[in-house]
Write an enzyme that holds these catalytic residues in place. Sequence first.
Site, PDB file in Angstrom:
ATOM      1  CG  HIS B  82       6.593   1.361   5.163  1.00  0.00           C
ATOM      2  ND1 HIS B  82       5.411   1.948   5.530  1.00  0.00           N
ATOM      3  CD2 HIS B  82       6.312   0.073   4.877  1.00  0.00           C
ATOM      4  CE1 HIS B  82       4.446   1.046   5.458  1.00  0.00           C
ATOM      5  NE2 HIS B  82       4.961  -0.101   5.065  1.00  0.00           N
ATOM      6  CG  ASP B 161      -3.043   2.668  -0.528  1.00  0.00           C
ATOM      7  OD1 ASP B 161      -2.752   1.640  -1.154  1.00  0.00           O
ATOM      8  OD2 ASP B 161      -2.998   2.750   0.703  1.00  0.00           O
ATOM      9  NE  ARG B 168      -4.112  -4.939  -2.464  1.00  0.00           N
ATOM     10  CZ  ARG B 168      -3.009  -4.465  -1.875  1.00  0.00           C
ATOM     11  NH1 ARG B 168      -2.816  -3.147  -1.801  1.00  0.00           N
ATOM     12  NH2 ARG B 168      -2.113  -5.286  -1.369  1.00  0.00           N
ATOM     13  CB  SER B 183      -0.230  -0.189  -1.131  1.00  0.00           C
ATOM     14  OG  SER B 183      -0.752   0.276   0.086  1.00  0.00           O
ATOM     15  CE  LYS B 187      -0.037   3.456   2.301  1.00  0.00           C
ATOM     16  NZ  LYS B 187      -0.740   2.525   3.188  1.00  0.00           N
TER      17      LYS B 187
END
Lengths: 417, 417
Positions: B82, B161, B168, B183, B187
């Site tokens: 990620h 999310d 947000r 978050s 995922k």
Amino acid sequence: MNIIEIIEKKKNRQELSANEIEYFIKKYTANEIADYQISALLMAIRINGMTDNETFYLTKSMIESGDVIDLSSIDGFKVDKHSTGGVGDKVTLVVTPIIAALGVPVAKFSGKGLGITGGTIDKLESVNGFRTELTSEEFINNVNQYKIAVAGQTANLVPADKKLYALRDVTGTVDSIPLIAASIMSKKIASGADGIVLDVKCGSGAFMKTFEEAKLLADTMSSIGEKLGRKVVAHISDMDNPLGLMVGNKMEVVEAMELLSGNMNNTHEDLYEECVIISSLMYEIATGKSKEESLSTVKEVIENGKALEKFKELITIQGGDVSDIHLKETKYSEEIKAVNSGTIERVNALLIGEVSVALGAGRLTKESTLDYDAGVALVGKNGMQVKQGDVIAKLYSNKEITEDIIKKAEQAFVIKL
Amino acid sequence: MNIIEIIEKKKNRQELSANEIEYFIKKYTANEIADYQISALLMAIRINGMTDNETFYLTKSMIESGDVIDLSSIDGFKVDKHSTGGVGDKVTLVVTPIIAALGVPVAKFSGKGLGITGGTIDKLESVNGFRTELTSEEFINNVNQYKIAVAGQTANLVPADKKLYALRDVTGTVDSIPLIAASIMSKKIASGADGIVLDVKCGSGAFMKTFEEAKLLADTMSSIGEKLGRKVVAHISDMDNPLGLMVGNKMEVVEAMELLSGNMNNTHEDLYEECVIISSLMYEIATGKSKEESLSTVKEVIENGKALEKFKELITIQGGDVSDIHLKETKYSEEIKAVNSGTIERVNALLIGEVSVALGAGRLTKESTLDYDAGVALVGKNGMQVKQGDVIAKLYSNKEITEDIIKKAEQAFVIKL
């Protein structure tokens, strides 16, 4: 300028400008900013606080969000009072006739009650015929002629506060000193008073739990008032116990009248003292007289019956029937007895307030209808010696009084051996 | 339990329990709690923070809000990566074929881009015929047979999310380390990986402005991963400059393929280094081999052409046409020239990202359509000496390139004498 930038600034502990505060109050009042953005901003304000300048501009913008009442056609220095609210708080009913009897104009706008906090308007409307909806002319004429008028707030008084308060109530952002100060002061100043006496309660039953917090709130409100050219003084008092003996609409009007008539059998010293302090402060800021002179003048006008006379006059000129002011029989009543012997250490104001709402004396929602004759008559007060089985309170209601309510009333009395 | 009590607790810096966190995530996902209450809670979390335990339970509850992908029918240790996102970040396109070429299964789910942050799915879809919507069987078969599959995220992956992020984004609560960590990790974990390499960017162009913040985010995510039985390692890298030379969908696929083919003329050393580090970390956690061995193995599979072969295989098996991977003529193009002579101190990634969005390479809203061939080809990079008038970038677009866009591209280059 946009609302996200304003939220970011407050989140990062930067001071908001007058323009930024005006922007979000204006846009929110006009429904042009979403609730979810304002609630995030309110939480940032609750946690990070506001400077004195920010709180001042917030109050100013809130005042400008709606109608501002013009009392300039009333002669003299107009004095108002505000209480942060409490159970059995009928101080307004007592002090406004005292002040008016002394020749100081009292142009009083009051709200309806919600939850455990009673409203002056509800109490007065419990008197047969009493009207709280007055036209502007009628209101101003009454103050000029009789030195007193008490009316409900106009619908468009500080609309920003109505929206903000409803949102704060459901987002954990009620207990913020700048937000409380701006809410109270915007309404008082929009109501047109020249001077304001603030009665700030502290204790476990009040918003402000400690003396320090209450002092900070009082100082914040005084600072806002000064910046807007108003004379403001604050009195901080204990709110761990209900004030006086009666909790309920008509019952409180009766108690107020008894106190003014000098009959202390159906009321309590704590209410008398509170009323004397608040009314002498009101007299002091209106006339510039000394503390000592103000105190003795106020006591005199109670003793010589002029305040009682003014009270009856207020009821009469606004259409009320003075002969209706006495305790009424209700369909149901219950005696609450001491569960053990000892000294009453405390009467839990919060629980007594909840009992009175359950009996029908308060509103759970804005739409609830009131039982004007329902309520709690305290017999026991803090400091009193009782024996097990002594009657310490009486409950009155026109609907059946459940075991739960009785239990809660018993629990309100903390009796130590 | 109710949401106001939960907000009050977090506001007062008390730790939320697993039950309380599960309650608000469940109810909010089911639209049973209002946005304005959750935004107040998010602001309280942003300002007061979360403990490691709270962040862990938040991640867990978010994972459980939707589908969890089961990759157990894929043999071997599944590794994912990620990146916190950046301009010109085509690392996924390079590292996934490297890892797959080494026999480690890569089951990669990716998102579409929004704003200046490009998405791997958009980049791959710029190749003629490439399909990112695969059935579960197809996806799992591809990984088992070819060790690689890249697909779009399912609609019901961590729905909590999606709702929280949208809120947000408009309430100033994006920059919260526990919220970012939950978050990302929710995922990644819901996507089924056994091990995750985190590429955390820091610098003025990234969410994390300083190394300390980036380190805290990396540690928070590692701690969540460990508690959920995942191997997690983090690499923190500078994001003050765009990565590589190309910014734009098809252009980035071309750059990735050139890099894997060993042709460094159309790419830059910084991208090569970043890809080698990330892929060696992925190989290290998947196989348990040493850092040194992982690094040399990764370099070898690039040099011997096996990674390029795997890249072409990925394109082919998902329906893409490898012969389509080359730079396309666009209707409009502009050369950006150095406004003065000197050393390029910095290429502002944020501005380059905004230019590429303006050219059509990125989405302003979810509904925007992309110009796959649009983008920015950097010539100048930080550290490079240039003379006034030298070409430092080229802009490509199928819509007219305005003066504003050209100005912004020029401004992106900070050239010091």
